[in-house]
Design an enzyme around this catalytic site. Structure first.
Site, PDB file in Angstrom:
ATOM      1  N   HIS A 271       6.598 -52.251  -1.551  1.00 37.20           N
ATOM      2  CA  HIS A 271       5.430 -52.298  -0.681  1.00 37.20           C
ATOM      3  C   HIS A 271       4.286 -53.062  -1.341  1.00 37.20           C
ATOM      4  CE1 HIS A 271       5.266 -48.519  -3.022  1.00 37.20           C
ATOM      5  NE2 HIS A 271       3.974 -48.779  -3.118  1.00 37.20           N
ATOM      6  N   TYR A 287       1.044 -50.032   1.668  1.00 33.42           N
ATOM      7  CA  TYR A 287       1.553 -50.368   3.004  1.00 33.42           C
ATOM      8  C   TYR A 287       2.852 -51.158   2.867  1.00 33.42           C
ATOM      9  CZ  TYR A 287      -2.902 -48.638   4.465  1.00 33.42           C
ATOM     10  OH  TYR A 287      -3.969 -47.794   4.653  1.00 33.42           O
ATOM     11  N   THR A 288       3.800 -50.867   3.749  1.00 31.19           N
ATOM     12  CA  THR A 288       5.067 -51.613   3.739  1.00 31.19           C
ATOM     13  C   THR A 288       5.067 -52.582   4.907  1.00 31.19           C
ATOM     14  OG1 THR A 288       6.146 -49.625   2.948  1.00 31.19           O
ATOM     15  CG2 THR A 288       7.583 -51.409   3.675  1.00 31.19           C
ATOM     16  N   CYS A 444       9.995 -40.509   3.534  1.00 30.55           N
ATOM     17  CA  CYS A 444       8.621 -41.022   3.516  1.00 30.55           C
ATOM     18  C   CYS A 444       7.858 -40.404   4.681  1.00 30.55           C
ATOM     19  CB  CYS A 444       8.587 -42.549   3.619  1.00 30.55           C
ATOM     20  SG  CYS A 444       6.943 -43.219   3.291  1.00 30.55           S
TER      21      CYS A 444
HETATM   22  C1  FAD Z   1       5.214 -46.541   0.282  1.00 26.63           C
HETATM   23  C2  FAD Z   1       4.197 -46.300   1.377  1.00 26.63           C
HETATM   24  C3  FAD Z   1       4.159 -47.136   2.468  1.00 26.63           C
HETATM   25  C4  FAD Z   1       3.236 -46.920   3.498  1.00 26.63           C
HETATM   26  N1  FAD Z   1       3.231 -47.782   4.556  1.00 26.63           N
HETATM   27  C5  FAD Z   1       2.338 -47.590   5.557  1.00 26.63           C
HETATM   28  C6  FAD Z   1       2.313 -48.488   6.667  1.00 26.63           C
HETATM   29  O1  FAD Z   1       3.081 -49.441   6.741  1.00 26.63           O
HETATM   30  N2  FAD Z   1       1.403 -48.261   7.645  1.00 26.63           N
HETATM   31  C7  FAD Z   1       0.509 -47.212   7.587  1.00 26.63           C
HETATM   32  O2  FAD Z   1      -0.301 -47.062   8.525  1.00 26.63           O
HETATM   33  N3  FAD Z   1       0.512 -46.358   6.535  1.00 26.63           N
HETATM   34  C8  FAD Z   1       1.386 -46.524   5.525  1.00 26.63           C
HETATM   35  N4  FAD Z   1       1.375 -45.677   4.446  1.00 26.63           N
HETATM   36  C9  FAD Z   1       0.315 -44.649   4.369  1.00 26.63           C
HETATM   37  C10 FAD Z   1      -0.957 -45.289   3.761  1.00 26.63           C
HETATM   38  O3  FAD Z   1      -0.762 -45.589   2.405  1.00 26.63           O
HETATM   39  C11 FAD Z   1      -2.200 -44.373   3.836  1.00 26.63           C
HETATM   40  O4  FAD Z   1      -1.870 -43.115   3.322  1.00 26.63           O
HETATM   41  C12 FAD Z   1      -2.691 -44.226   5.266  1.00 26.63           C
HETATM   42  O5  FAD Z   1      -3.039 -45.499   5.812  1.00 26.63           O
HETATM   43  C13 FAD Z   1      -3.947 -43.331   5.317  1.00 26.63           C
HETATM   44  O6  FAD Z   1      -4.955 -43.867   4.494  1.00 26.63           O
HETATM   45  P1  FAD Z   1      -6.482 -43.601   4.814  1.00 26.63           P
HETATM   46  O7  FAD Z   1      -7.282 -44.006   3.620  1.00 26.63           O
HETATM   47  O8  FAD Z   1      -6.865 -44.176   6.109  1.00 26.63           O
HETATM   48  O9  FAD Z   1      -6.506 -42.017   4.980  1.00 26.63           O
HETATM   49  P2  FAD Z   1      -7.036 -40.940   3.918  1.00 26.63           P
HETATM   50  O10 FAD Z   1      -8.513 -41.058   3.818  1.00 26.63           O
HETATM   51  O11 FAD Z   1      -6.252 -41.041   2.678  1.00 26.63           O
HETATM   52  O12 FAD Z   1      -6.640 -39.608   4.698  1.00 26.63           O
HETATM   53  C14 FAD Z   1      -7.171 -39.304   5.985  1.00 26.63           C
HETATM   54  C15 FAD Z   1      -6.399 -38.242   6.745  1.00 26.63           C
HETATM   55  O13 FAD Z   1      -5.110 -38.690   7.104  1.00 26.63           O
HETATM   56  C16 FAD Z   1      -4.089 -37.836   6.604  1.00 26.63           C
HETATM   57  N5  FAD Z   1      -2.989 -38.700   6.168  1.00 26.63           N
HETATM   58  C17 FAD Z   1      -3.046 -39.650   5.222  1.00 26.63           C
HETATM   59  N6  FAD Z   1      -1.866 -40.301   5.116  1.00 26.63           N
HETATM   60  C18 FAD Z   1      -1.036 -39.726   6.011  1.00 26.63           C
HETATM   61  C19 FAD Z   1       0.298 -39.953   6.388  1.00 26.63           C
HETATM   62  N7  FAD Z   1       1.049 -40.915   5.821  1.00 26.63           N
HETATM   63  N8  FAD Z   1       0.827 -39.165   7.363  1.00 26.63           N
HETATM   64  C20 FAD Z   1       0.085 -38.202   7.953  1.00 26.63           C
HETATM   65  N9  FAD Z   1      -1.188 -37.943   7.638  1.00 26.63           N
HETATM   66  C21 FAD Z   1      -1.751 -38.691   6.685  1.00 26.63           C
HETATM   67  C22 FAD Z   1      -4.724 -37.095   5.483  1.00 26.63           C
HETATM   68  O14 FAD Z   1      -4.122 -35.848   5.281  1.00 26.63           O
HETATM   69  C23 FAD Z   1      -6.157 -36.969   6.000  1.00 26.63           C
HETATM   70  O15 FAD Z   1      -6.315 -35.905   6.889  1.00 26.63           O
HETATM   71  C24 FAD Z   1       2.310 -45.837   3.422  1.00 26.63           C
HETATM   72  C25 FAD Z   1       2.345 -44.985   2.307  1.00 26.63           C
HETATM   73  C26 FAD Z   1       3.284 -45.202   1.297  1.00 26.63           C
HETATM   74  C27 FAD Z   1       3.292 -44.281   0.116  1.00 26.63           C
HETATM   75  C1  HEM Z   2      -2.521 -44.895 -19.747  1.00 27.15           C
HETATM   76  C2  HEM Z   2      -1.751 -44.885 -18.713  1.00 27.15           C
HETATM   77  C3  HEM Z   2      -2.145 -44.983 -17.277  1.00 27.15           C
HETATM   78  C4  HEM Z   2      -3.345 -45.268 -16.673  1.00 27.15           C
HETATM   79  C5  HEM Z   2      -4.679 -45.572 -17.331  1.00 27.15           C
HETATM   80  C6  HEM Z   2      -3.111 -45.243 -15.237  1.00 27.15           C
HETATM   81  C7  HEM Z   2      -4.073 -45.492 -14.281  1.00 27.15           C
HETATM   82  C8  HEM Z   2      -3.863 -45.522 -12.924  1.00 27.15           C
HETATM   83  C9  HEM Z   2      -4.833 -45.921 -11.933  1.00 27.15           C
HETATM   84  C10 HEM Z   2      -6.257 -46.363 -12.215  1.00 27.15           C
HETATM   85  C11 HEM Z   2      -4.235 -45.815 -10.719  1.00 27.15           C
HETATM   86  C12 HEM Z   2      -4.868 -46.115  -9.332  1.00 27.15           C
HETATM   87  C13 HEM Z   2      -4.290 -47.404  -8.759  1.00 27.15           C
HETATM   88  C14 HEM Z   2      -4.626 -48.611  -9.606  1.00 27.15           C
HETATM   89  O1  HEM Z   2      -5.825 -48.902  -9.779  1.00 27.15           O
HETATM   90  O2  HEM Z   2      -3.683 -49.251 -10.078  1.00 27.15           O
HETATM   91  C15 HEM Z   2      -2.885 -45.353 -10.944  1.00 27.15           C
HETATM   92  C16 HEM Z   2      -1.972 -45.136  -9.937  1.00 27.15           C
HETATM   93  C17 HEM Z   2      -0.692 -44.738 -10.177  1.00 27.15           C
HETATM   94  N1  HEM Z   2      -0.077 -44.561 -11.387  1.00 27.15           N
HETATM   95 FE1  HEM Z   2      -0.947 -44.722 -13.192  1.00 27.15          FE
HETATM   96  N2  HEM Z   2      -1.812 -44.941 -15.003  1.00 27.15           N
HETATM   97  C18 HEM Z   2      -1.192 -44.773 -16.206  1.00 27.15           C
HETATM   98  C19 HEM Z   2       0.146 -44.490 -16.421  1.00 27.15           C
HETATM   99  C20 HEM Z   2       1.058 -44.279 -15.449  1.00 27.15           C
HETATM  100  C21 HEM Z   2       2.448 -43.989 -15.665  1.00 27.15           C
HETATM  101  C22 HEM Z   2       3.096 -43.900 -17.032  1.00 27.15           C
HETATM  102  C23 HEM Z   2       3.014 -43.829 -14.449  1.00 27.15           C
HETATM  103  C24 HEM Z   2       4.439 -43.494 -14.086  1.00 27.15           C
HETATM  104  C25 HEM Z   2       5.204 -42.761 -14.836  1.00 27.15           C
HETATM  105  C26 HEM Z   2       1.985 -44.023 -13.459  1.00 27.15           C
HETATM  106  C27 HEM Z   2       2.189 -43.944 -12.097  1.00 27.15           C
HETATM  107  C28 HEM Z   2       1.222 -44.196 -11.162  1.00 27.15           C
HETATM  108  C29 HEM Z   2       1.466 -44.120  -9.737  1.00 27.15           C
HETATM  109  C30 HEM Z   2       2.794 -43.763  -9.056  1.00 27.15           C
HETATM  110  C31 HEM Z   2       0.276 -44.469  -9.117  1.00 27.15           C
HETATM  111  C32 HEM Z   2       0.011 -44.525  -7.620  1.00 27.15           C
HETATM  112  C33 HEM Z   2       0.281 -45.933  -7.111  1.00 27.15           C
HETATM  113  C34 HEM Z   2       0.059 -46.058  -5.602  1.00 27.15           C
HETATM  114  O3  HEM Z   2      -0.380 -45.126  -4.938  1.00 27.15           O
HETATM  115  O4  HEM Z   2       0.324 -47.134  -5.096  1.00 27.15           O
HETATM  116  N3  HEM Z   2       0.805 -44.303 -14.097  1.00 27.15           N
HETATM  117  N4  HEM Z   2      -2.683 -45.179 -12.285  1.00 27.15           N
END
Ligand code: FAD
Ligand code: HEM
Length: 478
Positions: A271, A287-288, A444
């Site tokens: 994504h 987002y995907t 998911c």
């Molecule tokens: C791998 C991946 C791919 C994704 N692809 C898409 C995509 O293609 N299109 C898309 O619209 N979103 C997608 N999402 C979800 C997206 O990342 C955000 O979580 C979503 O857009 C909500 O973000 P926001 O900041 O608007 O809401 P936030 O401020 O984070 O949350 C607002 C409210 O929405 C609720 N909420 C948040 N996310 C979800 C959810 N996924 N299902 C139900 N309730 C939720 C929270 O509980 C909260 O009440 C994906 C997430 C992942 C991890």
């Molecule tokens: C010193 C080590 C690390 C620091 C300072 C760090 C910092 C951060 C920060 C700032 C984010 C928010 C997104 C961004 O700005 O990129 C993040 C997201 C994340 N990190 Fe780390 N991270 C560390 C190590 C790791 C490791 C070791 C893993 C996995 C084993 C990990 C997994 C993740 C995941 C899954 C997210 C969420 C990504 C998403 O929502 O898209 N991180 N990290």
């Protein structure tokens, strides 16, 4: 300047708990004990990574420059004996990308046309060779007594050439009629059959072309080709070209890729991240795209807007045509390829369909991938079901490959699919058994659904995954 301290893998392994957490990331040793609680990616992932080499999981998360800045004060030394790996060689450099702007299906038909033309020309050439060679005169004279009249089946251009026919014994006869007729007819029939089939199925869905599930030419995997996205680069901005409201609160946003990099470069299963600043706070969300490398020049997203959503309501819903959005990626632990498994069960909730759709589309549009997929897709109401037209079209066209079962919380009395939440019984009935070799379940959706589905799957015999997703997980959570 003092030399950085060096630690062995064994020493690092001792610091493996929430209260004392060290880890290796690309040869550098970090003490993250005081950072665990503030980690935006979750506390559990860092605790699980404590005492290990977490480089791969760290890369999969696709960390931003902010994350790299935060790491600097946490660094305590180097891993003993660490050797830097060679820089990755861009796949794009070793594979010449297709240059035309044709869709994959058009390319397939074009290459078929070329193939049949070659067969026809080859047939004609063979005929020409036979009729002009001495050896052939004997055969031809014998054949002509048998099939003199059959020559009428051959087209005029093939029989009237002065260079070919010089005596009665070498007049075009049975062999020529057979060869030329068979070659031309086979080509024309095959082309017409293919065209007709494509026209019929294109009426079924306007968005995705029909494909044959038959192993054919050597594989060129366009979907794994590198392109505009570069996981090692900072976020890049591209403009919004189109904004459509496809259902209440759901937008299809189409962005234009730079003409210098018209291929997205997103491996199937991964994504992108969008980053923006809202009221002084940096907000990042995943987002995907529903588009893939085959859709040249665009990045397409399906976005559900939540009333209190920071990114969706606070930013994406208010975008105007021409506004530039910052993308980063590819991100994520999943890189789908047809060797990954034989059967996939999928549980998706709401917008959680987008990563699933990307994989479903890649499988259904591949001539070689025969992986079987069963999808359970949960939503609140029928109106909330995303990409339904496309999912139903894939299920109709490839009934052996793809099955879909919808589950709704609220529905009318005519609703013929599932009701309520996704249950263990639904998964037991639709999904491959955990004991079947090469089976996997992907999840998911909203956190509540993910937790409940994981619990049910574990009780069905699937192995509990770790906090940070790995491609080898039997239960893979996006
Ligand atoms: C791998 C991946 C791919 C994704 N692809 C898409 C995509 O293609 N299109 C898309 O619209 N979103 C997608 N999402 C979800 C997206 O990342 C955000 O979580 C979503 O857009 C909500 O973000 P926001 O900041 O608007 O809401 P936030 O401020 O984070 O949350 C607002 C409210 O929405 C609720 N909420 C948040 N996310 C979800 C959810 N996924 N299902 C139900 N309730 C939720 C929270 O509980 C909260 O009440 C994906 C997430 C992942 C991890
Ligand atoms: C010193 C080590 C690390 C620091 C300072 C760090 C910092 C951060 C920060 C700032 C984010 C928010 C997104 C961004 O700005 O990129 C993040 C997201 C994340 N990190 Fe780390 N991270 C560390 C190590 C790791 C490791 C070791 C893993 C996995 C084993 C990990 C997994 C993740 C995941 C899954 C997210 C969420 C990504 C998403 O929502 O898209 N991180 N990290």
């Amino acid at each position: 300047m003092a030399e950085a301290a060096e630690y062995s893998q064994k020493e690092i392994e001792l610091h493996n708990s929430a209260g004392d957490a060290w880890m290796v990331i690309h040869g550098e040793v970090y003490d993250v004990t005081n950072y665990i609680q503030s980690h935006p990616g979750g506390v559990d992932v860092l605790i699980e990574a404590a005492g290990t080499n977490a480089s791969e999981a760290f890369d999969n998360a696709g960390h931003s420059d902010d994350a790299f800045d935060l790491m600097v004060p946490l660094r305590i030394g180097k891993l003993k004996g660490y050797k830097k790996r060679k820089a990755r060689i861009a796949l794009a450099k070793s594979i010449t990308p297709p240059t035309s702007n044709t869709s994959p299906s058009t390319k397939k038909v074009t290459s078929d046309t070329a193939k049949y033309t070659i067969v026809s020309l080859g047939t004609a050439a063979l005929y020409y060779g036979l009729t002009t060679s001495g050896m052939d005169r004997n055969i031809m004279s014998k054949a002509s007594s048998l099939g003199k009249n059959l020559v009428t089946f051959a087209p005029k251009w093939a029989v009237s050439s002065d260079t070919v026919v010089t005596s009665t014994s070498s007049k075009p006869g049975f062999l020529m009629g057979l060869l030329v007729g068979a070659g031309v007819l086979a080509s024309v029939h095959t082309l017409i059959a293919r065209r007709l089939l494509q026209i019929v199925v294109s009426l079924d869905s306007p968005r995705y072309p029909y494909h044959f599930k038959v192993p054919k030419t050597p594989e060129f995997n366009l979907l794994q080709q590198r392109g505009w996205l570069d996981s090692e680069a900072a976020a890049s901005a591209i403009p919004l070209a189109k904004k459509e409201l496809v259902s209440p609160n759901v937008y299809r946003l189409t962005f234009t890729l730079p003409s210098s990099h018209p291929i997205l470069g997103l491996p199937t299963g991964q994504h992108v991240a969008i980053t923006t600043v809202i009221d002084g706070e940096t907000v990042t969300r995943s987002y995907t795209p529903t588009s893939n490398n085959a859709d040249k020049g665009i990045l397409e997203l399906l976005i559900k807007v939540y009333p209190d959503g920071k990114m969706t309501n606070g930013y994406l819903a208010n975008l105007n045509i021409g506004d530039e959005v910052h993308f980063r990626g590819p991100k994520g632990a999943m890189r789908y390829s047809r060797q990954l498994c034989k059967k996939i069960g999928m549980v998706a909730g709401g917008t959680g369909i987008t990563p699933m759709f990307q994989i479903i589309r890649a499988i259904c549009e591949s001539d070689r991938d025969t992986t079987e997929i069963s999808l359970i897709y949960a939503n609140r109401t029928e109106q909330d079901i995303l990409l339904r037209e496309e999912l139903d079209a894939f299920a109709r066209r490839y009934p052996k490959i793809f099955k879909v079962y919808y589950v709704l919380e609220n529905h009318s009395s005519e609703w013929k699919f599932g009701s309520g939440y996704v249950t263990k019984d639904m998964m037991a009935e639709m999904f491959p058994s955990s004991s079947e070799e090469g089976s996997k379940v992907m999840i998911c959706g909203p956190p509540g659904m993910v937790t409940a589905a994981k619990k049910s799957l574990v009780s069905l015999g699937y192995k509990q995954p770790g906090a940070s997703a790995k491609m080898s997980d039997e239960i893979f959570v996006f």
